[in-house]
Design an enzyme around this catalytic site. Structure first.
Site, PDB file in Angstrom:
ATOM      1  N   CYS A  48      41.741  38.889  32.312  1.00  0.00           N
ATOM      2  CA  CYS A  48      40.532  38.773  33.133  1.00  0.00           C
ATOM      3  C   CYS A  48      39.725  37.596  32.598  1.00  0.00           C
ATOM      4  O   CYS A  48      39.234  37.647  31.463  1.00  0.00           O
ATOM      5  CB  CYS A  48      39.713  40.061  33.077  1.00  0.00           C
ATOM      6  SG  CYS A  48      38.145  39.948  33.953  1.00  0.00           S
TER       7      CYS A  48
ATOM      8  N   HIS B 183      48.703  35.886  41.333  1.00  0.00           N
ATOM      9  CA  HIS B 183      47.771  35.470  42.383  1.00  0.00           C
ATOM     10  C   HIS B 183      48.515  34.775  43.518  1.00  0.00           C
ATOM     11  O   HIS B 183      49.522  34.100  43.282  1.00  0.00           O
ATOM     12  CB  HIS B 183      46.746  34.475  41.831  1.00  0.00           C
ATOM     13  CG  HIS B 183      45.857  35.038  40.770  1.00  0.00           C
ATOM     14  ND1 HIS B 183      44.647  35.627  41.044  1.00  0.00           N
ATOM     15  CD2 HIS B 183      46.022  35.104  39.428  1.00  0.00           C
ATOM     16  CE1 HIS B 183      44.092  36.033  39.905  1.00  0.00           C
ATOM     17  NE2 HIS B 183      44.909  35.728  38.916  1.00  0.00           N
TER      18      HIS B 183
ATOM     19  N   GLU C 150      40.802  41.655  44.514  1.00  0.00           N
ATOM     20  CA  GLU C 150      41.524  41.933  43.277  1.00  0.00           C
ATOM     21  C   GLU C 150      42.296  43.241  43.389  1.00  0.00           C
ATOM     22  O   GLU C 150      41.760  44.251  43.858  1.00  0.00           O
ATOM     23  CB  GLU C 150      40.554  42.010  42.098  1.00  0.00           C
ATOM     24  CG  GLU C 150      39.897  40.684  41.751  1.00  0.00           C
ATOM     25  CD  GLU C 150      39.301  40.696  40.357  1.00  0.00           C
ATOM     26  OE1 GLU C 150      40.039  41.018  39.395  1.00  0.00           O
ATOM     27  OE2 GLU C 150      38.108  40.385  40.213  1.00  0.00           O
TER      28      GLU C 150
ATOM     29  N   CYS D  83      36.310  36.085  40.028  1.00  0.00           N
ATOM     30  CA  CYS D  83      37.563  36.349  39.320  1.00  0.00           C
ATOM     31  C   CYS D  83      37.938  35.077  38.575  1.00  0.00           C
ATOM     32  O   CYS D  83      38.237  34.055  39.202  1.00  0.00           O
ATOM     33  CB  CYS D  83      38.675  36.752  40.298  1.00  0.00           C
ATOM     34  SG  CYS D  83      40.287  36.976  39.513  1.00  0.00           S
TER      35      CYS D  83
ATOM     36  N   GLY E  90      41.587  34.073  38.958  1.00  0.00           N
ATOM     37  CA  GLY E  90      41.756  33.676  40.356  1.00  0.00           C
ATOM     38  C   GLY E  90      41.154  32.312  40.640  1.00  0.00           C
ATOM     39  O   GLY E  90      41.691  31.529  41.440  1.00  0.00           O
TER      40      GLY E  90
END
Length: 284
Positions: free
Chosen positions: A71, A162, A211, A220, A223
């Site tokens: 994360c 992703h 997510e 994110c 991301g």
């Protein structure tokens, strides 16, 4: 259980110091604390743990209790936590994650961490490693049908999976309706995080994200990095990007020559708290 509520650009997590003792059943704890009505309210749970390979280890759990690999916003908050709460006095640290080792530089002002720059490593573009069910060497600008509509997707892993989709206008998207169909599409054996990107110019984009395990979040970090990589690979932007998220801005540099992605952004403490005995009984 003592905890600290923190966020990076509105991507909020409950953080627990597990340097001395690990909490029991973190998946169940994450589901409870993430609930915005009966729990603390967050996108998940992040544990700060000892590591034999790095200064610290980060374990993160999504709101549905599933464990994630990495994360980006969360790891910046880990850096702020360990410095601000006296677990380290170093301004350059290493953090072990399930998505690989990460290296962070901390900007400190008046004794508190204000900004964190993260070496996010190299993007993974091979579909089998993302994973995406495709025999191609890379999954760039590939047509995929979702709920009867064909979208062109670019697959990137930044330690977690992703796909990036370019759209004309991010503000008009109904992610609550379409997001689950992307997350659970048959092409993605471990589910997927989906970024919807609107290119504003060659160094600036808008981005919204669905997510896996948490739904739409305000930001994110991984991301954002995946989106920057996809922008460069598709010839949409330069390597230096400002990414506008619902919760704030992140600065991303995809150093293509060295195949390294750098992310710079803020981290904030909201409050410290402690779950009551009644709450802990509910978790059990």
């Amino acid at each position: 259980m003592k905890f600290t509520k923190m966020h990076g650009c509105g991507n909020d997590y409950v953080y627990v110091n597990c340097m001395g003792k690990m909490i029991e059943d973190p998946a169940k704890v994450s589901k409870f604390v993430s609930d915005r009505h009966f729990g603390v309210g967050s996108d998940g749970l992040i544990l700060i743990c000892p590591s034999t390979q790095a200064d610290f280890r980060m374990a993160m759990y999504n709101a549905d209790g599933s464990e994630g690999e990495m994360c980006g916003n969360g790891i910046r908050c880990v850096a702020k936590y360990v410095y601000d709460y006296g677990l380290t006095d170093k301004t350059s640290i290493s953090v072990e994650t399930k998505g690989g080792m990460k290296y962070l530089d901390l900007t400190v002002e008046e004794g508190k961490v204000r900004m964190v720059k993260v070496n996010m490593g190299s993007p993974i573009l091979n579909p089998a490693q993302i994973p995406i069910l495709s025999e191609k060497e890379q999954f760039i600008d590939e047509p995929v049908e979702v709920d009867g509509v064909v979208y062109r997707m670019t697959g990137v892993s930044m330690g977690n999976p992703h796909v990036v989709i370019f759209v004309d206008d991010t503000s008009s998207l109904d992610l609550e309706k379409i997001g689950p169909s992307f997350e659970n599409h048959k092409l993605f054996p471990k589910r997927i995080n989906t970024e919807f990107v609107q290119v504003l110019n060659d160094h600036e984009i808008n981005m919204r994200v669905w997510e896996r395990g948490s739904g739409e979040t305000l930001a994110c970090g991984t991301g954002t990095c995946a989106s920057a990589v996809a922008c460069v690979l598709n010839g949409k932007t330069k390597e230096h990007l400002t990414v506008h998220l619902l919760g704030g801005d992140l600065e991303i540099f995809y150093d293509r020559a060295n195949d390294t992605v750098w992310m710079t952004g803020p981290a904030s403490v909201v409050y410290d708290g402690e779950l009551s005995e009644e709450s802990m009984e509910m978790i059990k």
